[in-house]
Each structure stands twice: as structure tokens, then as C-alpha cells.
Motif scaffolding. Structure first.
Motif, short mmCIF file in Angstrom:
data_model
loop_
_atom_site.label_atom_id
_atom_site.label_comp_id
_atom_site.label_asym_id
_atom_site.label_seq_id
_atom_site.Cartn_x
_atom_site.Cartn_y
_atom_site.Cartn_z
N PRO A 238 2.20 10.37 -1.21
CA PRO A 238 3.18 9.28 -2.31
C PRO A 238 3.59 8.38 -1.51
CG PRO A 238 4.36 11.32 -1.31
CD PRO A 238 2.85 11.55 -0.86
N ALA A 239 3.49 7.35 -2.02
CA ALA A 239 3.91 5.88 -1.79
C ALA A 239 4.92 5.16 -2.63
CB ALA A 239 2.63 5.01 -1.76
N GLN A 240 5.69 3.96 -2.19
CA GLN A 240 6.51 3.56 -2.92
C GLN A 240 6.13 2.01 -3.01
OE1 GLN A 240 10.48 5.36 -1.87
NE2 GLN A 240 11.68 3.74 -2.97
N ASP A 241 6.47 1.21 -3.97
CA ASP A 241 6.01 -0.38 -3.68
C ASP A 241 7.29 -0.95 -4.09
OD1 ASP A 241 6.01 -0.49 -6.40
OD2 ASP A 241 4.19 -1.86 -6.32
N HIS A 242 7.13 -2.42 -4.08
CA HIS A 242 8.29 -3.10 -4.01
C HIS A 242 7.75 -4.23 -5.18
CE1 HIS A 242 9.56 -1.12 -0.21
NE2 HIS A 242 10.89 -1.48 -0.75
N GLY B 153 5.11 -22.24 3.86
CA GLY B 153 5.52 -21.76 2.68
C GLY B 153 5.22 -20.31 2.37
N ALA B 154 5.12 -19.51 3.65
CA ALA B 154 4.94 -18.22 3.50
C ALA B 154 6.19 -17.36 2.97
CB ALA B 154 4.62 -17.74 4.93
N GLN B 155 6.04 -16.84 2.07
CA GLN B 155 7.44 -15.81 1.43
C GLN B 155 7.11 -14.45 1.61
OE1 GLN B 155 8.52 -16.57 -2.56
NE2 GLN B 155 6.34 -17.35 -3.17
N TYR B 156 8.01 -13.70 2.12
CA TYR B 156 7.96 -12.10 2.13
C TYR B 156 9.34 -11.53 2.02
CZ TYR B 156 9.02 -13.39 7.09
OH TYR B 156 9.76 -14.02 8.22
N ARG B 157 9.51 -10.36 1.66
CA ARG B 157 10.85 -9.82 1.79
C ARG B 157 11.12 -9.20 3.06
NH1 ARG B 157 11.72 -6.23 -3.71
NH2 ARG B 157 13.53 -5.29 -2.16
N THR B 158 12.49 -9.33 3.36
CA THR B 158 12.94 -8.69 4.67
C THR B 158 13.61 -7.27 4.60
OG1 THR B 158 15.00 -9.83 4.30
CG2 THR B 158 13.26 -11.19 5.24
N ASP B 159 13.42 -6.82 3.42
CA ASP B 159 14.26 -5.45 3.36
C ASP B 159 13.30 -4.56 2.91
OD1 ASP B 159 13.54 -6.23 0.73
OD2 ASP B 159 15.52 -5.84 -0.37
N LEU B 160 12.01 -4.64 3.21
CA LEU B 160 11.22 -3.38 2.69
C LEU B 160 11.48 -2.00 3.62
CD1 LEU B 160 7.60 -5.39 2.49
CD2 LEU B 160 9.36 -4.83 0.63
N GLY B 161 11.40 -0.80 2.68
CA GLY B 161 11.74 0.23 3.11
C GLY B 161 12.99 0.60 3.75
N ALA B 162 13.95 -0.44 3.71
CA ALA B 162 15.34 -0.15 3.94
C ALA B 162 16.19 0.58 3.22
CB ALA B 162 15.99 -1.64 4.13
#
Ligand code: AMP
Ligand code: GLY
Length: 416
Positions: free
Chosen positions: A209-213, A407-416
Motif C-alpha cells: 500500500p502507498a500514499q500519495d500527495h 523554478g523547481a517546485q517540490y513539497r518539503t513535508d512529504l511523509g511527515a
């Protein structure tokens, strides 16, 4: 066995990565692939929805198995075309792919076979939809029934909002013909999880099982995207939840499809809301999730080609599947402007070499001479294994910090 992978995203790079570790793999082709898949096989330029081209490549290169990544060619009948030509392919027929390509169909099937999902009504007439929504006092979700690149779902705060959403989809046709019908459904509360099953008619094997954002911004803010990151496994899906999913959702759905004369073969992706009343279906997809596949497949220890061949040959019960016990986490790095219009051709630097426990899966990338440049919205899926989820997260973000493109965008809170 020579293999052809259809698609050009991070999911397809992850499929190629796992196929490269498969004992039975001969030559590997990707239509059209990206700069990452070019390191693992031969990219064939062209439109992934051009069946004639795919058939031609399959015949010319003596392909023993074609694996389809994205939903569009599946919904358009690439599996039907290959099967009619006597060629082996992994994926559902167009009729079975309606589980994703027609949310009204999936909803009706679930209702008929008492599969837990949000209560819903289906409309093709805006006035009727408006009257219905006006009588609802709780929050609703309005969905375009057809394929809308993952953007066709609008979670509405109140009825006025929902009426506006229905108008935009049905009348203004902001999602084109995908919005000729809408599903208006009850808003479910809970945590979300993604469960992917390898399916051959009645028989299925659930991947870890996985979780995505899905939201663009930290703290689940901003617009919905195709997915900004994923991790696997997720502690939300316990043994008890897995059993419920098997007995209340997966088995009844697969049996229902067989009974309706449209047996399913391929990957069936269950998008689930884990509610206080048990898991309920948010959506089905007819393919591997992206970026779930990146996190899941980095953990696969057994042979992917053997597993998919077993499904195609109807001997899935024989397949032996094993997993790396270490959790995996994938951070998507996207172009400036994503999920709206993006600028492409931006040079990417600092790409690390692949390691046993960390791989940068390419999505929207292209090689220009010696350089790798951006070529799409989601650019990279930086994926790492770790002793714990926190460790996997730290390793993935350490790599992200080394990679640069403007311009790279990414989330900093994955899996937190
Ligand atoms: P879908 O593409 O149908 O999975 O929808 C995209 C996202 O919208 C899901 O991942 C959920 O976050 C949200 N969503 C869809 N349907 C519902 C629902 N009935 N209740 C609450 N949220 C929903
Ligand atoms: N990550 C969600 C999807 O593949 O649809």
C-alpha cells in the motif's frame, strides 16, 4: 523476452527500472520514453496513443510483452488492438478501462454490487444538477465523468460552490467532452491511501500500500496535481484494512466485472478514503499510479516481468512476490507554473548516479546533446529507501537538495 513500455513519465521509468532487474528481459523499448528510460533501453519517438506505431514497433522488434503506462491509450483500446493482432499486452481492454475513463459507469457498478463508496447522483443536465445540489446541505464533490488528466474533481465548500462547479463542467465544458456527464457525490472524511492490484479476471495480487500527495503545496494546500510525491508502505493500511478492501471492494468488483462480461486484466488502482465506517472507493484507475509506482517498484525485490507475464497468462496464483522491508519515499520535482502551463527546455544539473537504495526517476525530461532539460510539468521523482520512513525522507530530500533547475517546485513535508 523483448519488452515494449508505452508512456513517458516517472511511472514508466520506474517500470523500466524494475524490468531491468528481471531475469527474463531481453531488449527493452519505450514509446516514447524520456531521458531516464533512454539509459535503460531504446526510446522510440512517437505518440503513445498511436496504436499503429505501437503495433509496428511490437512486430518489428519481436516484442513478447507490451506494458501500457498511461490511461489514454488504454481507454482508447490499445489492448483490444494488440489482442486482435495476436500480440501479448498487459492492461485492460477499453471496456474494462471504463472503471477509470467513465466515473459514472464505475459508480453505477459499485452501487449495483454494494461496494462501499460515496453516495452519488449522475447528471448530464445542468438544471437538474442545480436543483439537486440546492437541496443538499452538506459538502459535495463534483466530478467530470470522463478523463480529465486528474483535474476533473472539484471538492466544494458549499452548495453555491458546487453549482458553480457543475456549471463550469457541464455548460462551460472546461474539461471538454469529459464533462458531458458529472458525478455529484457526498464528501467523505478520512485519510487517503492507494492500493494497486495486479489482476487477472478473478485473481488478484495486492501490491504494497502507498500514499500519495495530490495537492501542490505543503500542508495539503493549493491545487490538485497528478501527484507531488508518494511513499510505500503506509501504516494507514493495516492488515484489518487490507482484509476489508479484499472482501468488500476488490473481490466484489472483479466478480461484478466478470459477470458484466468485461473481465479485468492489468493493474486496478483503488483510490481509497479510510473513513470511520471503513474503506470507501474514491476512484479507480486502470493503470499504475504515478508517483505511487516509483515508491512501490523501488521496493519490489521479485521479478516484475515474471509477475506481469503470470497475469497475462492467467497463472497469477503461481507468482512469488517479495519486497524490500525498507520504506521508500518519492519527492516529485515539478516545473515552475505546474499544474498549469509550464516552460520547458530548462537545463537540469546535479543529477546523481542511480544507487542501490536511491533512484532519480525521470518524468518530463529530454536529452539535448550532453544536457538533460525539462520537458513537462512533473520533471523528476527523487526516490529513496531508508531504514525507516523518516530515513527514506531524509535521503530523498538530501538528493533533492543537490539537483537544480530554474523554478523547481517540490513539497518539503512529504511523509511527515
Ligand atoms: P479522484 O481523482 O476521484 O481520486 O479525486 C481527486 C481527489 O479529490 C481525491 O484524491 C480526494 O482528495 C478528493 N476527493 C474525491 N472524491 C472525494 C469525496 N467523495 N470526498 C472527499 N474527497 C474526495
Ligand atoms: N497519483 C495518482 C494517480 O496516479 O492517479
Amino acid at each position: 523476452m523483448n519488452v515494449l513500455v508505452i508512456g513517458s513519465g516517472g511511472r514508466e521509468h520506474a517500470l523500466c527500472y524494475a524490468l531491468r532487474r528481471s531475469r527474463g528481459l531481453g531488449r527493452l523499448f519505450i514509446l516514447p520514453g524520456n531521458a531516464g528510460t533512454a539509459e535503460l533501453g531504446t526510446n522510440v519517438p512517437g505518440d503513445p496513443s498511436d496504436f499503429q506505431l505501437a503495433l509496428e514497433v511490437a512486430r518489428r522488434e519481436d516484442i513478447g510483452l507490451t506494458i501500457v503506462g498511461p490511461e489514454d491509450p488504454l481507454a482508447a483500446g490499445i489492448v483490444d488492438a494488440f489482442e486482435a493482432a495476436g500480440l501479448r499486452i498487459f492492461g485492460p481492454t477499453a471496456a474494462a478501462a471504463r472503471m477509470e475513463s467513465d466515473k459514472a459507469f464505475a459508480k453505477q457498478l459499485m452501487r449495483q454490487y454494494a461496494v462501499p463508496t460515496a453516495d452519488a447522483r449522475i447528471f448530464d443536465d445542468f438544471e437538474l444538477a442545480r436543483e439537486y445540489i440546492a437541496t443538499r446541505d452538506e459538502a459535495v464533490v463534483v466530478k467530470a465523468a470522463g478523463l480529465a488528466k486528474g483535474k476533473g474533481v472539484i471538492v466544494c465548500a458549499d452548495p453555491a460552490d458546487a453549482i458553480l462547479a457543475a456549471e463550469r463542467i457541464l455548460v462551460d465544458r472546461v474539461f471538454g467532452d469529459a464533462g458531458a456527464r458529472i458525478v455529484v457525490e457526498e464528501r467523505l472524511l478520512g485519510r487517503e491511501a492507494s492500493l494497486l492490484a495486479i489482476v487477472d479476471r478473478h485473481t488478484s495480487y495486492l501490491l504494497e500500500p502507498a500514499q500519495d500527495h495530490k495537492r501542490l503545496g505543503d500542508g495539503d494546500t493549493g491545487p490538485n496535481t497528478g501527484g507531488m510525491g508518494a511513499f510505500c508502505p503506509t501504516p494507514l493500511v493495516t492488515e484489518a484494512v487490507l482484509r476489508q478492501v479484499q472482501t468488500q471492494i476488490l473481490v466484489p468488483v472483479l466478480d461484478a466485472l466478470v459477470r458484466e462480461g468485461i473481465p479485468y486484466r492489468g493493474v486496478l488502482y483503488l483510490g481509497l478514503m479510510l473513513t470511520s465506517a471503513g474503506p470507501k472507493v474514491l476512484e479507480f484507475n486502470c493503470r499504475f499510479g504515478d508517483p505511487e509506482a516509483q515508491a512501490i517498484l523501488l521496493r519490489l525485490r521479485s521479478d516484475l516481468l515474471e509477475l506481469l507475464n503470470a497475469a497475462v497468462d492467467g497463472r497469477l496464483e503461481e507468482a512469488v512476490v517479495s519486497w524490500d522491508p525498507r520504506p521508500a519515499l518519492c519527492v516529485v520535482m515539478a516545473s515552475a507554473g505546474y499544474p498549469e502551463a509550464v516552460r520547458t527546455g530548462v537545463p537540469i544539473t546535479g543529477l546523481p548516479p542511480a544507487a542501490e537504495d536511491a533512484v532519480v526517476f525521470h518524468a518530463g525530461t529530454r536529452r539535448v546533446g550532453d544536457a538533460v532539460v525539462t520537458a513537462g510539468g512533473r520533471v523528476l521523482g527523487v526516490t529513496a529507501l531508508g531504514a525507516t520512513l523518516a530515513d527514506a525522507r531524509r535521503r530523498a530530500y538530501d538528493l533533492v537538495a543537490q539537483i537544480r533547475f530554474e523554478g523547481a517546485q517540490y513539497r518539503t513535508d512529504l511523509g511527515a
